[in-house]
Structures are given as C-alpha cells and as structure tokens.
Write a protein that holds these residues in place. Structure first.
Motif, short mmCIF file in Angstrom:
data_model
loop_
_atom_site.label_atom_id
_atom_site.label_comp_id
_atom_site.label_asym_id
_atom_site.label_seq_id
_atom_site.Cartn_x
_atom_site.Cartn_y
_atom_site.Cartn_z
N THR A 119 0.83 -1.20 0.00
CA THR A 119 0.00 0.00 0.00
C THR A 119 0.86 1.25 0.00
O THR A 119 2.04 1.22 0.35
N VAL A 120 0.25 2.36 -0.38
CA VAL A 120 0.92 3.66 -0.34
C VAL A 120 0.85 4.18 1.09
O VAL A 120 -0.23 4.33 1.66
N THR B 104 6.06 3.56 0.39
CA THR B 104 5.24 2.35 0.34
C THR B 104 5.82 1.27 1.22
O THR B 104 7.03 1.26 1.50
N THR C 291 5.49 -1.80 0.15
CA THR C 291 5.73 -2.85 -0.83
C THR C 291 7.19 -3.29 -0.76
O THR C 291 8.09 -2.45 -0.72
#
Length: 443
Positions: free
Chosen positions: A193-194, A214, A216
């Motif tokens: 997610t951001v 992020t 990620t």
C-alpha cells in the motif's frame, strides 16, 4: 560546537589495523553502440483519457495495453493485470569505464525507449536492456538525479507492451504493486500500500519531495521498475529503501516498510520530455571526459593499498568545498578508530545528534569498528549551505557488531552535509540501491 572546531584544527594521526585489499565489482559487460538514427518520434497513446508516453506501438502493436481508465480497479484482478503488462518489464545492466557495474529494472514506454531510475545508469559507459527475449544496446537520453529518473533509448525497436502512466500520484492507503528483477533473480511481483506522498530522498530535508512511500517489498535490482496500480498504470518508478543510521558502522541497515518510488507527477513529464527531445552526452566516454556525474557504484578506488597502515580519505571531486568536507570525514573516521566517540559524534549536525540521542547510545555498536578507507567521488551543492556527498567506505569490525555478521564491509554512501558554525557536518547517511554493505569476502 567549540569541541568540534578545536578538534578539526588539531587532528592527529591514529595507528590502525592492517588495511584491506579488496575490489567490489559489478556484473554483465556489454559493448555500447549508440543508434545512428532515433527513428520517428512516437505519438501519444490511443486511450482518449489516458496520459501516456508517446509511442507508435500504441497504434500498431497488438501487445499495447488494453487497459483504460474506464476499467474499474475493483473489477480488475492483479493476476490479469500482471499477465497483461509483464512483457514490458525489462532487465537493465550497465558497466562503467573501470569495469564495475550492476543491474536493475526498466520498463518499456515506447518502441525505442525504456524508463528506469537515474542511479541505475548514472556514470555508465555501456548499457544492455533485456526484454521480450531480446537484448538491446542502449544509450541514456534523459537523466534527473534529483528525482532519480532516467530514460534509455534502444538501438532497435521492440514490440513489447508499452506501459501507460496514471494521471496523478496514488492516494495514501491505495494498493500498489512492484514488478522487477530483485537480486538479479527472475521477474517478481510484490504488492503493498501507499504509506505517504511528497516524501524527500533524505531524512530531515526541508520542503516537500516527489517520492511515494510504500510498504511494498523492494530489494536491490528492483530499482527502476514500475510501481503500478491495479489497472496496470504506472504510478511511480522504484527508487530506494530508507536505512536506519543508528546501526553498526554508523552507515545504516534497511528499515522495514520504508521504501520509495519517484512519483508519476515527476516521471510522466520527464518521460514525455526525453522521448520527444532526447538529450546527448549523458554516457561516460572512458576518455577522461564524462557528463560531470560521479560513478554511482564504483567501490574499487576506495580500497586501501595492502601496505596502507592508516585510515585515509581520498577525494576525487573538484567541488570547491570537497576538501573541507573531506576533513570532516577524516576527523570522524580517526576519532572512531581511536575510540573517541564523543569527538566523532560532533561531526554530526545538531539535528542528527538530537535524533541519535547521545554519543554513548550512538556508539554502542561501534566498539570494535574501524574505518579503513574512504573515497569521495562527488559533491553536489543542494543549497548555499548544504551538499550531497557520494562516497565509498570500507569498515572492519567484530562479527557481533557487523552487518549480518560481517567482519569486513564495503559501503556505497550518500551523505547529506550542512554547514553549522562554519564547518561541514553530516546531516544524514543513507545507501542507494544496496540495502546494506557487501562483505569483503564476496568481492
């Protein structure tokens, strides 16, 4: 700051442990061949409401993305999105004049163009791009180190999928994914997610930045790859992971979930500019004349000779303040090696000292650390009283204090420096592309 001022003026030589003779090198060497003709300028994408980098392939190639803004993200699965776009993700490799090099990820934005991160290709003399089962020679035609963006032109056309760009940066909390070649492995997909927007490259940097934060997962080799939304639109270009400077060796280890990508609000205008008007002179010619940028992955010159007995800092930058900056690191390294951590701590800015707490707390993991050698490659002014310093550093330490048990480590560092009380002090310390040092035994 009186202590720092006096210490800088009265530095003494300190006996060190035997020095290293190691060489950090990259991989994949390929002969550069710039194309004779750049071909026709690509035209804009056929999607009526989709911003995209110009590409003739958008009109002619069956592999051009079918995704449009009308496709709801909620109704598009990640499986189908990845299946559509993965053909346009490329592995990019570079080599410098000294034979060092590395690899990262890029993605197709036109028949003759791929986009990547600036630090992946900065200082390169030769570039190789692998996509769609073909290998292309490339030349850098756009470079923005501030936003960590670059565009490379291929020596011939590719019909692989050309990525579209989103119209703006994603919202905080939205789902995103990264595709690339981490650690030079096979093509991989991770999602997250951001976490934040308008982040800066360096901690504590004033003013908003252009980077997306992020959680990620990002590893070395992902740099330059596309960060996409569920529709397959590029929302960012993978850039770096933040390091925690309060670690052994005083150069940081990777933090969890603090990863960054250059936002589409910067990437899209840059891509349009460089595809429409490619720039020249951005590759190192290996004849002593470069584009003015330091090599970003050259450790070898920072290594001491076998008969070197003392810590030293070699400076190859021609910046007018580079020698003053060199003196700060010389003082800091010799103070650490002498166990004078209070003095070494004064080489940090007031802001960074406040974040680290105290010299005693900061030095807890440094008791066996010795700074062996450093080279300052480049100094770039970021304001009248601040600068970015690119340097390579070699440290030795006991395994209990070393990164992942290393007893000898080679680091490639970006230091943000500021002037306080007339002296250059370290305001932040981070690595770029590498999550940690390379063990000397692996060099």
């Amino acid at each position: 700051m009186a202590r720092h001022r006096v210490a800088l003026l009265n530095m003494t030589r300190v006996a060190l442990v035997s020095a290293l003779a190691v060489s950090l090198t990259g991989c994949i060497v390929i002969q550069q061949q710039a194309p004779e003709n750049s071909g026709s300028k690509p035209s804009s994408s056929s999607a009526p409401t989709q911003s995209a980098v110009a590409s003739q392939a958008a009109k002619t190639s069956a592999k051009q993305s079918p995704l449009t803004q009308e496709n709801s993200a909620e109704n598009t699965s990640w499986e189908s999105t990845i299946a559509t776009v993965k053909g346009g993700v490329a592995k990019i490799s570079e080599v410098k004049c000294d034979g060092s090099g590395g690899n990262g990820t890029a993605f197709v934005i036109g028949e003759r163009f791929v986009m990547t991160a600036a630090h992946v290709v900065e200082g390169a003399s030769q570039i190789s791009v692998e996509v769609g089962g073909q290998t292309f020679e490339g030349v850098t035609v756009g470079l923005d180190t501030e936003n960590d963006l670059a565009v490379v032109r291929l020596d011939s056309r590719t019909n692989e999928y050309a990525f579209k760009f989103a119209d703006g940066d994603p919202a905080v909390g939205s789902e995103v994914a990264v595709i690339g070649y981490p650690l030079n492995e096979d093509l991989s997909f991770t999602k997250g997610t951001v976490s934040g927007l308008n982040r800066s490259m360096y901690p504590g940097e004033s003013g908003p930045g252009n980077f997306i934060q992020t959680d990620t997962s990002i590893n070395p080799g992902n740099s330059g790859g596309p960060m996409i939304n569920r529709r397959g639109e590029v929302v960012g270009v993978v850039s770096f992971s933040r390091l925690d400077p309060n670690q052994a060796g005083n150069v940081g280890t990777a933090t969890d979930g603090l990863n960054f990508a250059s936002g589409v609000s910067s990437a899209l205008p840059a891509a349009k500019k460089w595809v429409g008007s490619p720039e020249s002179g951005l590759m190192d010619t290996c004849d002593g004349v470069t584009n003015g940028s330091a090599s970003t992955d050259d450790y070898s010159e920072a290594m001491p000779d076998e008969d070197a007995g003392n810590f030293f800092v070699d400076n190859t930058s021609n910046h007018p303040e580079s020698e003053n900056i060199r003196s700060t690191f010389d003082f800091m390294g010799k103070s650490i090696n002498a166990g004078d951590y209070d003095s070494a701590f004064t080489a940090y800015s007031e802001s960074l000292r406040s974040k680290l707490g105290s010299a005693a707390k900061w030095s807890e993991g440094l008791k066996t650390t010795q700074w062996m050698a450093m080279q300052i490659f480049d100094v770039e002014s970021t304001s009248d009283s601040s600068a970015l310093v690119k340097a390579a550093l070699v440290t030795e330490q006991d395994s209990n204090d070393g990164y992942e048990g290393q007893t000898c480590s080679g680091w490639y560092m970006f230091y943000e420096m500021v002037v306080e009380d007339g002296y250059w002090l370290v305001d932040s310390a981070n690595t770029f592309e590498h999550r940690g040092p390379k063990a000397c035994s692996d060099l």
